[in-house]
Design an enzyme around this catalytic site. Structure first.
Site, mmCIF file in Angstrom:
data_model
loop_
_atom_site.group_PDB
_atom_site.id
_atom_site.type_symbol
_atom_site.label_atom_id
_atom_site.label_comp_id
_atom_site.label_asym_id
_atom_site.label_seq_id
_atom_site.Cartn_x
_atom_site.Cartn_y
_atom_site.Cartn_z
ATOM 1 N N GLY A 41 3.067 50.583 -82.289
ATOM 2 C CA GLY A 41 3.747 49.380 -81.829
ATOM 3 C C GLY A 41 5.239 49.559 -81.630
ATOM 4 N N SER A 42 5.806 50.588 -82.243
ATOM 5 C CA SER A 42 7.228 50.891 -82.034
ATOM 6 C C SER A 42 7.410 51.801 -80.834
ATOM 7 C CB SER A 42 7.812 51.573 -83.277
ATOM 8 O OG SER A 42 7.828 50.688 -84.353
ATOM 9 N N SER A 83 11.325 52.900 -85.285
ATOM 10 C CA SER A 83 10.242 52.650 -86.244
ATOM 11 C C SER A 83 10.477 51.284 -86.861
ATOM 12 C CB SER A 83 10.210 53.708 -87.340
ATOM 13 O OG SER A 83 9.309 53.299 -88.361
ATOM 14 N N THR A 88 7.842 55.639 -90.825
ATOM 15 C CA THR A 88 6.799 56.410 -90.134
ATOM 16 C C THR A 88 7.177 57.885 -90.115
ATOM 17 O OG1 THR A 88 6.138 54.489 -88.874
ATOM 18 C CG2 THR A 88 5.597 56.621 -87.905
ATOM 19 N N ARG A 135 3.746 45.503 -83.726
ATOM 20 C CA ARG A 135 3.311 45.167 -82.364
ATOM 21 C C ARG A 135 3.717 43.752 -81.954
ATOM 22 N NH1 ARG A 135 -0.709 44.996 -85.936
ATOM 23 N NH2 ARG A 135 -2.271 43.344 -85.922
ATOM 24 N N GLU A 217 -6.011 46.592 -82.190
ATOM 25 C CA GLU A 217 -5.413 46.202 -83.478
ATOM 26 C C GLU A 217 -5.623 44.729 -83.815
ATOM 27 O OE1 GLU A 217 -1.639 48.041 -84.778
ATOM 28 O OE2 GLU A 217 -1.559 48.862 -82.759
ATOM 29 N N HIS A 233 -10.132 60.419 -59.615
ATOM 30 C CA HIS A 233 -10.431 61.838 -59.411
ATOM 31 C C HIS A 233 -11.311 62.396 -60.528
ATOM 32 C CE1 HIS A 233 -7.612 62.093 -56.044
ATOM 33 N NE2 HIS A 233 -6.928 61.198 -56.729
ATOM 34 N N LYS A 328 -2.286 55.831 -93.805
ATOM 35 C CA LYS A 328 -0.916 56.249 -94.167
ATOM 36 C C LYS A 328 -0.847 56.576 -95.656
ATOM 37 C CE LYS A 328 1.647 53.928 -90.463
ATOM 38 N NZ LYS A 328 2.588 52.898 -90.047
#
Ligand code: PA5
Length: 343
Positions: A41-42, A83, A88, A135, A217, A233, A328
């Site tokens: 989101g950043s 961030s 992050t 976000r 999300e 393609h 995380k």
């Protein structure tokens, strides 16, 4: 449940863009190009900034990973480390490596380690308000990146465009608006379906990505994005063998803009025609507004509403992102274990 209402957070996008229009450019060294480092989101604020820079003949690259791209050491762009949380690990590593390489770093964050690092290192730090999901802070984050660009000289002022975008987003978000009605219709069409979002190189590319990630999300729902002309393609061939499945479960939303290359506009029409028999539903949403920024944000506003509508239909808390948080946490735990083993 997180207790934070994502509808309310999302409704602040217009106000965030308005605040960004009023933001004073920071004092930063001049730069003709930039590298925006950030994730999720950043990081997507960099994708939007990159499209706007391209409109004005400037190159802004986006780095979504660890370390620093090698070319940056040679070309010496302004490095904008974005961030929202400030914690992050990929973005922190990129910022540290950029500083070690002697590049000018600007931080964009609501706090955390990035804010501390900026203070210790003397980097300009563009603070954004905390308390939101990353976000849901797109207006703040993008506004700060654009301010860094204006100050460094790689982007002309976007203040007028930000104001236009703010008004447009507010009108699309308003109760009883055409934006709300469109989002409800789209959510009805996409309910129970895997969503594929088609944009094209340029203005609608970051928006297609944003639709996909917002649906992932907010609604906890599978979605993917692809771009014309490339998808014509390869991906277009991939809809036939499993058509017995895709005809039941896939919906394709196409995002268009009046300034799309005429051949791209033609490709959109033909691609819709050729895929419509192979998937459950195809539909199109066209941007509104004058400036490039407003046109992108008009599509963002509708996509955000669609993702929230789908979250409601799925019965999930749109704000929660437990799997990201758990991942995380596991990364920190495993990294600490590895580091202990090495000492
Ligand atoms: O939407 C999210 O929560 C994620 O995509 C985060 O933005 C991502 O994990 C990076 O975190 P941050 O934005 O705090 O740097």
């Amino acid at each position: 449940m997180s207790g934070i209402d994502m509808w309310e957070m999302t409704a602040t996008l217009g106000e965030q863009l308005r605040a960004a229009a009023r933001r004073e450019p920071p004092e930063v060294p001049a730069a003709s190009t930039a590298l925006v480092c950030g994730m999720g989101g950043s990081g997507i604020s960099g994708d939007f900034a990159s499209v706007l820079a391209e409109v004005h003949g400037r190159r802004v690259a986006v780095h979504k990973g660890y370390g620093l791209p090698r070319w940056a050491r040679e070309e010496r762009p302004q490095v904008v480390a974005v961030s929202y949380s400030g914690n992050t690990e990929e973005t922190l590593e990129a910022a540290r490596e950029a500083a070690t390489a002697g590049l000018d770093v600007v931080a964009v964050t609501s706090g955390g380690e990035l804010a501390e690092l900026a203070a210790e290192s003397g980097w300009p730090c563009l603070q954004v308000p905390g308390g939101l999901q990353p976000r849901a802070a797109l207006g703040h984050l993008l506004g700060a990146v654009l301010a860094a660009g204006e100050a460094a000289g790689w982007l002309p002022s976007q203040r007028q465009a930000l104001s236009e975008a703010a008004d447009l987003v507010d009108s699309l978000h308003a109760q009883g608006s055409t934006g709300r009605a469109l989002a409800t219709d789209l959510a009805d069409a996409l309910d129970g379906r895997i969503v594929v979002v088609y944009g094209s190189v340029g203005l609608t590319a970051p928006v297609a990505q944003r639709w996909k990630t917002q649906i992932n999300e907010n609604a906890k729902w599978p979605a993917w994005w692809s771009l014309l002309p490339e998808l014509d393609h390869n991906e277009i061939v991939g809809w036939s063998s499993l058509a017995h499945l895709t005809r039941r479960v896939v919906g394709i939303v196409t995002l268009t803009d009046h300034a799309d290359h005429p051949q791209v506009a033609l490709r959109h029409r033909l691609t819709q025609r050729l895929t419509s028999g192979e998937v459950a539903w195809v539909g199109e949403v066209t941007s509104l507004g004058e400036s490039e920024l407003a046109r992108m944000m008009s599509l963002v506003a509708v996509g955000d509403l669609v993702s929230l509508e789908l979250a409601g239909r799925a019965g999930v808390d749109a704000a929660a992102v437990e799997v990201i948080e758990r991942l995380k946490q596991l990364m920190r735990h495993e990294t600490a274990r590895k580091d202990q083993g090495e000492t």
